[in-house]
Scaffold this motif. Structure first.
Motif, PDB file in Angstrom:
ATOM      1  N   UNK A   1       0.809  -1.236   0.000  1.00 28.57           N
ATOM      2  CA  UNK A   1       0.000   0.000   0.000  1.00 28.57           C
ATOM      3  C   UNK A   1       0.831   1.269   0.000  1.00 28.57           C
ATOM      4  N   UNK A   2       2.010   1.252   0.653  1.00 23.46           N
ATOM      5  CA  UNK A   2       2.829   2.459   0.712  1.00 23.46           C
ATOM      6  C   UNK A   2       3.259   2.890  -0.683  1.00 23.46           C
ATOM      7  N   UNK A   3       3.376   1.949  -1.624  1.00 25.80           N
ATOM      8  CA  UNK A   3       3.747   2.294  -2.992  1.00 25.80           C
ATOM      9  C   UNK A   3       2.636   3.104  -3.652  1.00 25.80           C
ATOM     10  N   UNK A   4       1.404   2.629  -3.529  1.00 29.84           N
ATOM     11  CA  UNK A   4       0.263   3.351  -4.109  1.00 29.84           C
ATOM     12  C   UNK A   4       0.114   4.729  -3.474  1.00 29.84           C
ATOM     13  N   UNK A   5       0.306   4.831  -2.154  1.00 31.55           N
ATOM     14  CA  UNK A   5       0.184   6.121  -1.473  1.00 31.55           C
ATOM     15  C   UNK A   5       1.301   7.070  -1.904  1.00 31.55           C
ATOM     16  N   UNK A   6       2.512   6.543  -2.112  1.00 25.93           N
ATOM     17  CA  UNK A   6       3.624   7.372  -2.581  1.00 25.93           C
ATOM     18  C   UNK A   6       3.340   7.944  -3.966  1.00 25.93           C
ATOM     19  N   UNK A   7       2.790   7.106  -4.847  1.00 23.34           N
ATOM     20  CA  UNK A   7       2.473   7.564  -6.207  1.00 23.34           C
ATOM     21  C   UNK A   7       1.367   8.612  -6.172  1.00 23.34           C
ATOM     22  N   UNK A   8       0.353   8.398  -5.345  1.00 19.42           N
ATOM     23  CA  UNK A   8      -0.732   9.380  -5.220  1.00 19.42           C
ATOM     24  C   UNK A   8      -0.206  10.715  -4.693  1.00 19.42           C
ATOM     25  N   UNK A   9       0.661  10.660  -3.677  1.00 16.75           N
ATOM     26  CA  UNK A   9       1.223  11.886  -3.117  1.00 16.75           C
ATOM     27  C   UNK A   9       2.069  12.615  -4.164  1.00 16.75           C
ATOM     28  N   UNK A  10       2.876  11.862  -4.919  1.00 21.41           N
ATOM     29  CA  UNK A  10       3.694  12.468  -5.976  1.00 21.41           C
ATOM     30  C   UNK A  10       2.811  13.127  -7.031  1.00 21.41           C
ATOM     31  N   UNK A  11       1.724  12.459  -7.405  1.00 21.96           N
ATOM     32  CA  UNK A  11       0.824  12.999  -8.422  1.00 21.96           C
ATOM     33  C   UNK A  11       0.138  14.273  -7.930  1.00 21.96           C
ATOM     34  N   UNK A  12      -0.282  14.292  -6.671  1.00 19.52           N
ATOM     35  CA  UNK A  12      -0.998  15.456  -6.141  1.00 19.52           C
ATOM     36  C   UNK A  12      -0.082  16.659  -5.949  1.00 19.52           C
ATOM     37  N   UNK A  13       1.209  16.429  -5.773  1.00 20.34           N
ATOM     38  CA  UNK A  13       2.159  17.528  -5.563  1.00 20.34           C
ATOM     39  C   UNK A  13       2.825  18.000  -6.858  1.00 20.34           C
ATOM     40  N   UNK A  14       2.436  17.474  -7.987  1.00 17.75           N
ATOM     41  CA  UNK A  14       3.097  17.795  -9.252  1.00 17.75           C
ATOM     42  C   UNK A  14       2.798  19.223  -9.672  1.00 17.75           C
ATOM     43  N   UNK A  15       3.654  19.770 -10.507  1.00 13.18           N
ATOM     44  CA  UNK A  15       3.443  21.090 -11.103  1.00 13.18           C
ATOM     45  C   UNK A  15       2.824  20.907 -12.481  1.00 13.18           C
ATOM     46  N   UNK A  16       1.680  21.499 -12.694  1.00 12.01           N
ATOM     47  CA  UNK A  16       1.018  21.371 -13.990  1.00 12.01           C
ATOM     48  C   UNK A  16       0.116  20.152 -14.038  1.00 12.01           C
ATOM     49  N   UNK A  17      -0.231  19.757 -15.266  1.00 14.89           N
ATOM     50  CA  UNK A  17      -1.168  18.652 -15.475  1.00 14.89           C
ATOM     51  C   UNK A  17      -0.504  17.400 -16.019  1.00 14.89           C
TER      52      UNK A  17
END
Length: 285
Positions: free
Chosen positions: A20-36
């Motif tokens: 689960x930590x992998x999925x949460x890491x990817x979600x956090x990275x996606x939400x903190x991204x610059x742009x779309x």
């Protein structure tokens, strides 16, 4: 973006176990991204036989357009070196993307990771996660690639194949996920961590509910109100066979012994704490 560049396998031989930590890491990275744009990063874990266990991940800076792709491989190597020092049992097993499709840029990045792992090694895993939840749920799909080469060993293309995956949670991760799930019903998105006794009570209540569901299902099948499923029957038989064969009196004796042992530990801990507090006061006077 281009359409998917993969073919489906009728009988996948590999299984990816995603923590689960992998999925949460990817979600956090996606939400903190610059742009779309989508985000990409490295996957780490272990690989044995037909099981690829993905235990952790970290993001990699990158930019991509229809004409250009920039991928910070030096950043990846530095982060990988630091991670392996803290987790020497893990290795690089692949990469992830928050884009739900595979295109030409995906093939280029996959080649970079394949060279990093070793050209003679099996294909790295490419994990796609639908962070925007377009289909009403967060789709997770792992892929492996196969080289298509000419007679003189020149690569013509990469063919991506989806493989099976399962979410693998430890007891600690299961407790963390249960705490996170409680926050979805609160406006502040905060919750209190339950005490050990409360967790035990909650687990027993959950077990009782599942036993009630199973009992009702078996009763309906026996009475002819519902058609039985052979697969479910085999699962229930395996569960029943895994239970220890003890009498009620033996179970009661084992339970009472375990309770007494735990109470003894609690008493000794309390006595030790009292002695330490008394010794501290004696030294301060």
């Amino acid at each position: 973006m281009a359409e998917h560049l993969f073919l489906a396998l009728d009988d996948p031989i590999l299984t990816a176990r995603v923590h689960p930590v992998v999925a949460l890491t990817i979600l956090d990275h996606h939400n903190r991204r610059d742009g779309d744009d989508c985000v990409v990063g490295s996957l780490l874990g272990t690989r044995s036989d037909n099981i690829i266990e993905i235990k952790s991940a970290f993001g990699i800076p990158h930019t991509e357009t229809d004409e250009d792709l920039k991928f910070d491989m030096e950043y990846h190597k530095n982060m990988l070196d630091l991670h392996l020092k803290a987790n020497p049992e893990e290795t690089l097993v692949g990469w992830y993307s928050s884009a739900s499709i595979i295109d030409e840029n995906s093939a280029i990045i996959h080649d970079l990771y394949w060279k990093e792992i070793g050209d003679d090694s099996p294909s790295p895993v490419h994990l796609t996660v639908d962070c925007e939840v377009y289909g009403g749920r967060m789709e997770i799909t792992p892929f492996i690639a196969d080289r298509r080469e000419t007679d003189n060993q020149q690569t013509l293309c990469r063919t991506f194949y989806p493989i099976n995956y399962e979410i693998d949670t430890s007891d600690t991760e299961q407790g963390c996920l249960a705490a996170l799930m409680k926050t979805k019903n609160t406006e502040s998105l905060k919750t209190r961590i339950d005490a050990e006794s409360e967790n035990l009570t909650s687990s027993l209540n959950s077990l009782l509910q599942m036993l009630t569901v199973v009992t009702n299902y078996v009763d309906d099948v026996v009475e002819g109100n519902k058609e039985g499923d052979k697969r479910i029957g085999r699962i229930l038989a395996d569960c029943a066979n895994s239970l220890p064969r003890v009498t009620e009196s033996e179970f009661e004796s084992l339970f009472q012994t375990s309770v007494q042992d735990k109470l003894s530990v609690v008493y000794l801990a309390s006595l030790t704490r009292t002695q330490l507090a008394l010794a501290e006061k004696l030294q301060s006077t």
